[in-house]
Write an enzyme that holds these catalytic residues in place. Structure first.
Site, PDB file in Angstrom:
ATOM      1  N   SER A  45      -2.728   2.756  -0.379  1.00 50.77           N
ATOM      2  CA  SER A  45      -3.819   1.797  -0.171  1.00 50.77           C
ATOM      3  C   SER A  45      -4.179   1.699   1.308  1.00 50.77           C
ATOM      4  CB  SER A  45      -3.457   0.423  -0.741  1.00 50.77           C
ATOM      5  OG  SER A  45      -2.313  -0.111  -0.111  1.00 50.77           O
ATOM      6  N   GLU A  46      -3.194   1.861   2.196  1.00 49.13           N
ATOM      7  CA  GLU A  46      -3.493   1.855   3.645  1.00 49.13           C
ATOM      8  C   GLU A  46      -2.618   2.856   4.381  1.00 49.13           C
ATOM      9  OE1 GLU A  46      -5.880   0.000   4.831  1.00 49.13           O
ATOM     10  OE2 GLU A  46      -6.125  -1.506   3.242  1.00 49.13           O
ATOM     11  N   THR A  47      -3.210   3.477   5.383  1.00 47.60           N
ATOM     12  CA  THR A  47      -2.464   4.235   6.388  1.00 47.60           C
ATOM     13  C   THR A  47      -2.763   3.598   7.739  1.00 47.60           C
ATOM     14  OG1 THR A  47      -2.512   6.297   5.127  1.00 47.60           O
ATOM     15  CG2 THR A  47      -2.153   6.479   7.496  1.00 47.60           C
TER      16      THR A  47
END
EC number: 5.1.-.-
Length: 288
Positions: A45-47
């Site tokens: 969902s996030e980097t």
């Protein structure tokens, strides 16, 4: 090019729960388009990308860094769980010597400090205003059908729509609710809404830990069908439930499949402290 990269599960003390985020440490400037390519490759969902602000900085002794967050589809202005994951990587893997880290971000300066049993994030607190049901009726009906709704609020700062389900429902109802996210970007395509929060008033503890409120979070507009545990959603939820419950200290649970716990404390300066654990589960090298 070789970059140190980690995956950390945020808002949990145990691996394979909470919300996983990839964390990339940048010794040097990275080509702009590579941020999005790496985030797409990691497919979480996030980097998060932590960068040094000065050439003489290092990840062990410096206390202030730049921080950006990317979903597989786009850059986002705020991400709580990837900030927690970033602090965990610096504190636990790079043995950063400072008690508090400052991250320069699109949402201003965010601080993460060491605490017993986890890390505390100092985040903005965003108000949510009453929202006319008819304006968002199609979105809500598409997402949750005829589920009973008790309150609707909108946060213009974060472009999140908060939908409180009826107090007649319990935690298991929210956990098992089938939410249709696939069509939401077509139903709401004005740009007003970028995230949907479903929330429910908590229950007395009994045999299990008592939580003040429960939530789930959906952001198909930015390529995230359902996010497991969402710090940015709690910058809105904290404001709402503090008013509803008359409390400044709260314990929240996000009812995704992986699940995650957040300890919330509204600060005198109008911001919010959100505490959670983090477990680093992958350490490696990205080669490109």
């Amino acid at each position: 090019m070789k970059l140190p990269i980690f995956i950390a599960d945020a808002f949990t003390a145990r691996a394979f729960r909470g919300n996983p985020a990839a964390v990339c440490l940048l010794e040097n400037k990275l080509d702009e388009d590579l941020h999005q390519q790496i985030a797409r490759e990691m497919n979480l969902s996030e980097t998060a990308f932590i960068r040094k602000l000065h050439p003489t900085d290092n990840f062990t002794e410096s206390s202030c860094f730049g921080l950006r967050w990317f979903t597989p589809a786009s850059e986002v202005p705020l991400c709580g769980h990837a900030t927690l994951a970033s602090a965990a990587v610096l504190f636990h893997e790079r043995k950063n010597v400072n008690s508090t880290l400052t991250f320069v971000t699109l949402s201003g300066e965010l601080k993460a400090r060491r605490a017993e049993d986890g890390i505390v994030l100092d985040l903005p607190l965003y108000p949510a205003h009453p929202q006319d049901f008819h304006e968002v009726e199609d979105l809500i009906k598409t997402a949750i059908g005829d589920t009973l709704v008790q309150d609707i609020r909108y946060s213009p700062d974060t472009r999140k729509l908060l939908v409180r389900l009826s107090d007649t429902y319990d935690r298991s109802f929210l956990e098992n609710l089938k939410v249709n996210t696939g069509n939401l970007p077509q139903v709401e395509n004005t740009g007003k809404v970028k995230g949907l929060i479903l929330t429910l008033k908590g229950e007395p503890g009994g045999q299990t830990q008592a939580f003040d409120f429960y939530s789930r979070y959906f952001a198909p507009w930015v390529g995230v069908a359902e996010d497991p545990v969402t710090g940015s959603a709690h910058t809105v939820l904290s404001s709402y439930w503090s008013q509803q419950l008359g409390k400044r200290e709260m314990c929240a649970f996000q009812c995704s499949t992986r699940g995650g716990e957040l300890e919330i404390s509204l600060r005198p300066d109008g911001r919010v402290d959100i505490r959670g654990g983090a477990a680093v589960v992958v350490e490696g090298t990205l080669t490109a």
